[in-house]
Motif scaffolding. Structure first.
Motif, PDB file in Angstrom:
ATOM      1  N   GLY A 611      -3.099   1.327   4.462  1.00 32.93           N
ATOM      2  CA  GLY A 611      -3.335   2.672   3.955  1.00 32.93           C
ATOM      3  C   GLY A 611      -2.832   2.808   2.532  1.00 32.93           C
ATOM      4  N   ARG A 612      -3.428   3.736   1.774  1.00 34.08           N
ATOM      5  CA  ARG A 612      -3.161   3.817   0.337  1.00 34.08           C
ATOM      6  C   ARG A 612      -1.693   4.058   0.005  1.00 34.08           C
ATOM      7  NH1 ARG A 612      -6.396   4.671  -4.193  1.00 34.08           N
ATOM      8  NH2 ARG A 612      -8.218   4.854  -2.854  1.00 34.08           N
ATOM      9  N   ASN A 613      -1.044   5.002   0.701  1.00 34.99           N
ATOM     10  CA  ASN A 613       0.354   5.290   0.365  1.00 34.99           C
ATOM     11  C   ASN A 613       1.237   4.069   0.575  1.00 34.99           C
ATOM     12  OD1 ASN A 613      -0.318   7.878  -0.297  1.00 34.99           O
ATOM     13  ND2 ASN A 613       0.667   8.850   1.455  1.00 34.99           N
ATOM     14  N   ALA A 614       1.044   3.386   1.711  1.00 34.89           N
ATOM     15  CA  ALA A 614       1.867   2.215   2.006  1.00 34.89           C
ATOM     16  C   ALA A 614       1.567   1.081   1.031  1.00 34.89           C
ATOM     17  CB  ALA A 614       1.633   1.763   3.444  1.00 34.89           C
ATOM     18  N   GLN A 615       0.290   0.878   0.686  1.00 37.09           N
ATOM     19  CA  GLN A 615      -0.059  -0.174  -0.265  1.00 37.09           C
ATOM     20  C   GLN A 615       0.488   0.142  -1.656  1.00 37.09           C
ATOM     21  OE1 GLN A 615      -1.992  -2.834   2.344  1.00 37.09           O
ATOM     22  NE2 GLN A 615      -1.593  -3.113   0.191  1.00 37.09           N
ATOM     23  N   GLN A 616       0.529   1.425  -2.004  1.00 37.55           N
ATOM     24  CA  GLN A 616       1.118   1.833  -3.278  1.00 37.55           C
ATOM     25  C   GLN A 616       2.609   1.520  -3.296  1.00 37.55           C
ATOM     26  OE1 GLN A 616      -0.635   3.289  -5.767  1.00 37.55           O
ATOM     27  NE2 GLN A 616       0.937   4.087  -7.127  1.00 37.55           N
ATOM     28  N   THR A 617       3.287   1.858  -2.208  1.00 39.81           N
ATOM     29  CA  THR A 617       4.720   1.568  -2.104  1.00 39.81           C
ATOM     30  C   THR A 617       4.964   0.062  -2.139  1.00 39.81           C
ATOM     31  OG1 THR A 617       5.090   3.569  -0.823  1.00 39.81           O
ATOM     32  CG2 THR A 617       6.759   1.854  -0.650  1.00 39.81           C
ATOM     33  N   LEU A 618       4.103  -0.677  -1.437  1.00 36.11           N
ATOM     34  CA  LEU A 618       4.239  -2.136  -1.436  1.00 36.11           C
ATOM     35  C   LEU A 618       4.127  -2.682  -2.856  1.00 36.11           C
ATOM     36  CD1 LEU A 618       4.587  -4.480   0.572  1.00 36.11           C
ATOM     37  CD2 LEU A 618       2.100  -4.694   0.626  1.00 36.11           C
ATOM     38  N   GLY A 619       3.228  -2.117  -3.656  1.00 35.80           N
ATOM     39  CA  GLY A 619       3.097  -2.550  -5.040  1.00 35.80           C
ATOM     40  C   GLY A 619       4.382  -2.336  -5.833  1.00 35.80           C
ATOM     41  N   ARG A 730      14.945  11.939   2.371  1.00 30.71           N
ATOM     42  CA  ARG A 730      14.738  10.523   2.700  1.00 30.71           C
ATOM     43  C   ARG A 730      13.778  10.375   3.875  1.00 30.71           C
ATOM     44  NH1 ARG A 730      20.196  10.112   0.734  1.00 30.71           N
ATOM     45  NH2 ARG A 730      21.099  10.758   2.725  1.00 30.71           N
ATOM     46  N   GLU A 731      13.973  11.217   4.896  1.00 36.27           N
ATOM     47  CA  GLU A 731      13.093  11.157   6.067  1.00 36.27           C
ATOM     48  C   GLU A 731      11.644  11.459   5.668  1.00 36.27           C
ATOM     49  OE1 GLU A 731      14.795  14.060   8.632  1.00 36.27           O
ATOM     50  OE2 GLU A 731      16.581  12.872   9.085  1.00 36.27           O
ATOM     51  N   GLU A 732      11.479  12.494   4.857  1.00 32.45           N
ATOM     52  CA  GLU A 732      10.127  12.912   4.467  1.00 32.45           C
ATOM     53  C   GLU A 732       9.445  11.866   3.582  1.00 32.45           C
ATOM     54  OE1 GLU A 732       8.319  15.823   5.310  1.00 32.45           O
ATOM     55  OE2 GLU A 732       9.855  15.744   6.860  1.00 32.45           O
ATOM     56  N   ALA A 733      10.218  11.276   2.663  1.00 29.00           N
ATOM     57  CA  ALA A 733       9.641  10.276   1.769  1.00 29.00           C
ATOM     58  C   ALA A 733       9.184   9.053   2.558  1.00 29.00           C
ATOM     59  CB  ALA A 733      10.654   9.874   0.705  1.00 29.00           C
ATOM     60  N   LEU A 734      10.020   8.601   3.494  1.00 27.80           N
ATOM     61  CA  LEU A 734       9.665   7.430   4.290  1.00 27.80           C
ATOM     62  C   LEU A 734       8.454   7.696   5.166  1.00 27.80           C
ATOM     63  CD1 LEU A 734      13.200   6.141   5.357  1.00 27.80           C
ATOM     64  CD2 LEU A 734      11.612   5.051   3.778  1.00 27.80           C
ATOM     65  N   ARG A 735       8.352   8.928   5.670  1.00 29.06           N
ATOM     66  CA  ARG A 735       7.272   9.259   6.595  1.00 29.06           C
ATOM     67  C   ARG A 735       5.979   9.607   5.862  1.00 29.06           C
ATOM     68  NH1 ARG A 735       8.536  13.684  11.087  1.00 29.06           N
ATOM     69  NH2 ARG A 735       9.144  14.871   9.235  1.00 29.06           N
ATOM     70  N   GLY A 736       6.103  10.199   4.677  1.00 35.28           N
ATOM     71  CA  GLY A 736       4.925  10.741   4.013  1.00 35.28           C
ATOM     72  C   GLY A 736       4.514   9.970   2.790  1.00 35.28           C
ATOM     73  N   VAL A 738       5.688   7.604   0.826  1.00 33.92           N
ATOM     74  CA  VAL A 738       5.742   6.148   0.692  1.00 33.92           C
ATOM     75  C   VAL A 738       5.285   5.445   1.956  1.00 33.92           C
ATOM     76  CG1 VAL A 738       7.580   6.271  -1.013  1.00 33.92           C
ATOM     77  CG2 VAL A 738       8.179   5.966   1.380  1.00 33.92           C
ATOM     78  N   ASP A 739       5.225   6.149   3.087  1.00 37.96           N
ATOM     79  CA  ASP A 739       4.654   5.620   4.329  1.00 37.96           C
ATOM     80  C   ASP A 739       5.216   4.242   4.659  1.00 37.96           C
ATOM     81  OD1 ASP A 739       3.151   5.882   6.566  1.00 37.96           O
ATOM     82  OD2 ASP A 739       1.206   5.832   5.587  1.00 37.96           O
ATOM     83  N   PHE A 740       6.545   4.099   4.589  1.00 46.06           N
ATOM     84  CA  PHE A 740       7.154   2.790   4.806  1.00 46.06           C
ATOM     85  C   PHE A 740       6.964   2.308   6.247  1.00 46.06           C
ATOM     86  CE2 PHE A 740      10.777  -0.216   5.148  1.00 46.06           C
ATOM     87  CZ  PHE A 740      10.417  -1.061   4.107  1.00 46.06           C
ATOM     88  N   GLY A 741       6.734   3.261   7.155  1.00 44.02           N
ATOM     89  CA  GLY A 741       6.519   2.878   8.551  1.00 44.02           C
ATOM     90  C   GLY A 741       5.325   1.942   8.696  1.00 44.02           C
ATOM     91  N   ARG A 742       4.267   2.182   7.926  1.00 44.13           N
ATOM     92  CA  ARG A 742       3.089   1.309   8.033  1.00 44.13           C
ATOM     93  C   ARG A 742       3.330  -0.050   7.375  1.00 44.13           C
ATOM     94  NH1 ARG A 742      -2.761   4.206   7.546  1.00 44.13           N
ATOM     95  NH2 ARG A 742      -3.370   2.078   8.107  1.00 44.13           N
TER      96      ARG A 742
END
Length: 801
Positions: A611-619, A730-736, A738-742
């Motif tokens: 997903g875009r948010n997670a791929q953005q964070t991965l970058g 922190r909870e919201e950023a991880l969940r929304g 930056v989507d680190f869960g994915r």
């Protein structure tokens, strides 16, 4: 109540109708404490939800408010009022039906508090505001039923969390209250039922006959989709032919910017002058209402739109839906399909228009999911605590409260059923003191405990500010756009502050389907004039940028695994065959990483399908790791399926980049001082009441709010790093965002199974990434030419050119 009153039976008979089985089933379950009805669009869900109310009011006259209807959209409440008033009038029932939204006049709102109608149609925000008044017990005295429409849409957001807290408060005021939820698209009925019911009470689930399968396919076009891009301009002629062949067509887009561009291009190609409108959330309210009225009258042949028309509004004789761009989410696609042939047992007709080759694959995967009835959805976490803080303040506005009783009330709401007393007390303390680092400032000391143990507002004058800031919808910081006149001309809509800041006099952009020229900024209003040129600068409305769901990502990978692709158009099958020939295709349970040179830079493409948010964070995380390793990354770009990184040095071994512990450590370091965290903090702090966007006498500009939130964020980080609002952030950023869960799900899925392919040129699957909007610009025209040359060489090598 199991039988319809004769008055209502006669009304059905006079029209040659019969109640549907699920409508009668709702009537039979009228006394159940909670009922969730899942019925197809056009299947009379709304009538099913209101039938028990009409039957009760027809036989037992009722003084005051009987039924509360809550919907996600103001327009939907107005539509239901229009559609419900007709039958009530025709039956001669003495029932008052009114709506109460942000568009309702202050005079009418005051009257509704004194003399509520029998049926009130509203939104979560307006309900929260009503519950904040000290006379809420009188307003809701006698309330019998709450109908929550499009409950699936509310259950996915903080608006739903706020609503379910509001239902818990209503249940305390009206112990016999019955709850009804309505939806056409629910992937997990049991989960929605748990949210709807008072915890731990059960909720009945009724599923109507789903009706005929939709007639849905991809639009055939003379020109093949490009390798890259998101506007689907190639399909304009074919779309226009479909508009000509149907009565009314809704043309859906995933973002407002895409809708504006497509509408502009469609209008330029509209040689016959067909009446075509545009509808999205950034347009002026009066312009939206004019489009809605024209739809009702059947005067428009097509409406280019976004999510504002996703839900159950029954406007005009819509007989075709066109989805431009991949739907990203099966459930949203099914919802949009249902806008066509808004009748029971009539198949909906829809066409998908992929914007590029990869989206062709995604559209095929979505079509398969729709045919199988497989809806997607991501699991929701526990109810967010910033919404709970707002609810505590709303409760205090209505009068003194007992903390023990409020805790019991809050935990009866489905999203907060697992809330601990310690978590609740932390929110209560925040509302009372602002937290350790802010306790010395009176402005954040909003509650006090009385000698009798009850809690109340420290300063009763705070009520006005709290009420003015109720809600969980966080507007993008926008400025109104008006045509330039001496005293302010016609309003056209809104653009983002950040976009307005880049404008200089003479710049042109699109809004409401017309090209306008920026003249200047006057009293926080963007003044423009009309401009006749054909190539505007484009206003990048935020809109909603959807991420591809986990289910769709899995289906795409399953498609890639096939030996060939008879269900794909030849141009896309050839594209994938070429990818398999020169490199390989991504696989389930493995991670494909490609390395190749392009335009004198070393490129690495990581196909995570997260997903875009997670791929953005991965970058962001991977470029930080590459920097640590001395490989000189220069930038990256992300899509829903991959992240492309470029730099001075090639990646020889990607495995060390994906060490989960190092990535988590890097995330924590990166988040600590990042703008993403500050933006998330601003949102949560506004919802929780720490920052006030609205004040008597004026609204803060986005820059003012950002400035004050940045100061607060930096102060808390320095002096109170464990402050409740920083925990929530922190909870919201991880969940929304930056989507680190994915990312973690991706790491768990691939383990150590990484396929690293070294190549001497760009691959077909990576090529579209080089033209993605948002990458670091080098030289747009030159880069496009280079990409075209690379693509031609690839085709020639494969013997396809």
């Amino acid at each position: 109540m199991s039988a319809l009153p004769q008055l209502i039976t006669d009304w059905f008979a006079a029209r040659g109708w019969q109640p549907h089985p699920h409508q009668l089933a709702m009537l039979a379950r009228a006394e159940d404490p909670a009922t969730l009805l899942i019925a197809p669009t056009g299947g009379g869900k709304t009538m099913a939800g209101f039938l028990p109310t009409l039957a009760e009011l027809a036989t037992h006259p009722h003084a005051g408010l009987h039924t509360l209807y809550v919907s996600p959209l103001k327009a939907l409440a107005a539509d239901i009022k229009r559609n419900l008033t007709g039958p009530v009038t025709e039956m001669g029932l003495p029932i008052r039906i009114e709506d109460r939204t942000g568009d309702t006049s202050a005079t009418q709102k005051r009257r509704q508090r004194v003399d509520p109608p029998h049926i009130l149609l509203t939104t979560p925000e307006s309900l929260a505001l009503l519950l904040s008044y000290e006379d809420a017990p009188r307003i809701f005295a006698g309330l019998q039923r709450v109908v929550v429409d499009e409950i699936h849409a509310l259950a996915e957001s903080k608006r739903g969390d706020q609503l379910f807290l509001g239902l818990a408060r209503l249940q305390g005021l009206c112990p016999g209250l019955r709850r009804v939820g309505l939806s056409a698209t629910v992937e997990d009925p049991a989960a929605i039922a748990r949210l709807l019911a008072r915890h731990p009470d059960p909720c009945a689930i009724l599923q109507a006959d789903p009706g005929p399968a939709p007639d849905i396919r991809m639009l055939e076009t003379a020109e093949a989709p490009p390798w890259a891009g998101g506007g689907a301009a190639y399909a304009i002629p074919a779309v226009l032919e479909q508009v000509k062949a149907h009565r009314t067509t809704l043309i859906f887009h995933n973002t407002r910017a895409q809708a504006e561009i497509f509408f502009h291009n469609l209008w330029l190609a509209n040689d016959e002058g067909l009446p075509i409108g545009i509808h999205h959330g950034s347009l002026d309210r009066l312009q939206r209402q004019r489009v809605e009225a024209a739809m009702v009258r059947g005067e428009l042949r097509a409406i280019v739109c976004t999510g504002t028309l996703d839900l159950g509004i029954d406007w005009g004789d819509v007989d075709l839906i066109i989805q431009i761009g991949a739907p990203k989410n099966v459930k949203r696609l099914v919802q949009r399909i249902g806008r066509a042939n808004h009748r029971y047992n009539a198949p909906s007709k829809a066409l998908l228009v992929p914007a590029n080759r990869f989206e062709v694959v995604e559209c095929v995967a979505a079509l398969e999911a729709v045919r199988e009835g497989a809806l997607d959805g991501e699991p929701r976490g526990p109810g967010p605590r910033d919404v709970l803080c707002q609810q505590i303040l709303i409760t205090a506005c209505a009068g003194p409260f007992d903390a023990e009783a409020l805790f019991a009330e809050v935990t009866s709401a489905g999203p907060y059923a697992a809330l601990t007393r310690a978590e609740f007390d932390a929110c209560l303390d925040f509302c009372a003191t602002g937290g350790y680092a802010l306790a010395a400032y009176d402005r954040w000391r909003r509650l006090m405990q009385r000698p009798d143990g009850l809690w109340q507002l420290r300063d009763p004058r705070a009520v006005t500010n709290i009420r003015m800031n109720i809600g969980t919808i966080q507007d993008t910081d926008t400025l109104q756009v008006r045509l330039r006149r001496n005293r302010g001309g016609k309003p056209l809509g809104e653009i983002e502050e950040s976009f307005a800041a880049t404008l200089t006099p003479g710049d042109t952009f699109l809004i409401g389907g017309q090209i306008v020229k920026y003249e200047g900024l006057r009293e926080m209003t963007v003044e423009v004039s009309r401009d006749a040129r054909k190539k505007p600068r484009i206003a990048t409305f935020m809109g909603t940028k959807f991420a591809t769901s986990t289910q769709l990502s899995e289906r795409i990978l399953a498609l890639f695994a096939q030996a060939d692709w008879p269900q794909l158009p030849a141009h896309t099958a050839d594209w994938l065959s070429l990818q398999r020939e020169v490199s390989r295709l991504p696989q389930q349970g493995r991670l494909l990483v490609e390395s190749f040179p392009f335009d004198t830079r070393a490129h690495t493409c990581v196909y995570g399908f997260a997903g875009r948010n997670a791929q953005q964070t991965l970058g962001l995380l991977l470029t930080n790791r590459l920097e640590e390793m001395g490989l000189h990354p220069l930038g990256f770009v992300a899509t829903d399926y991959a992240t492309l990184i470029w730099g001075l040095d090639p990646v020889e071994d990607p495995a060390p980049l994906f060490d989960a512990a190092r990535l988590r450590e890097g995330l924590g370091t990166w988040l600590a001082g990042n703008a993403v965290m500050k933006r998330t903090f601003k949102t949560s702090a506004t919802i929780a009441g720490l920052i006030e966007r609205n004040r008597p006498g004026g609204r803060k500009t986005g820059r003012q709010a950002t400035f004050s939130s940045d100061i607060l964020y930096d102060t808390l980080q320095k002096y109170d790093p464990d402050h409740l609002l920083l925990q929530i952030t922190r909870e919201e950023a991880l969940r929304g965002l930056v989507d680190f869960g994915r990312i973690e799900e991706m790491l768990a899925r691939i383990g150590t199974r990484i396929d690293h392919v070294r190549l001497d040129r760009v691959t077909p699957l990576a090529a579209p990434m080089l033209l993605e909007v948002g990458k670091v610009p080098v030289n747009g025209a030159a880069e496009e030419r280079l990409l075209a040359e690379e693509a031609a060489r690839l085709l020639e090598t494969a013997g396809i050119g």
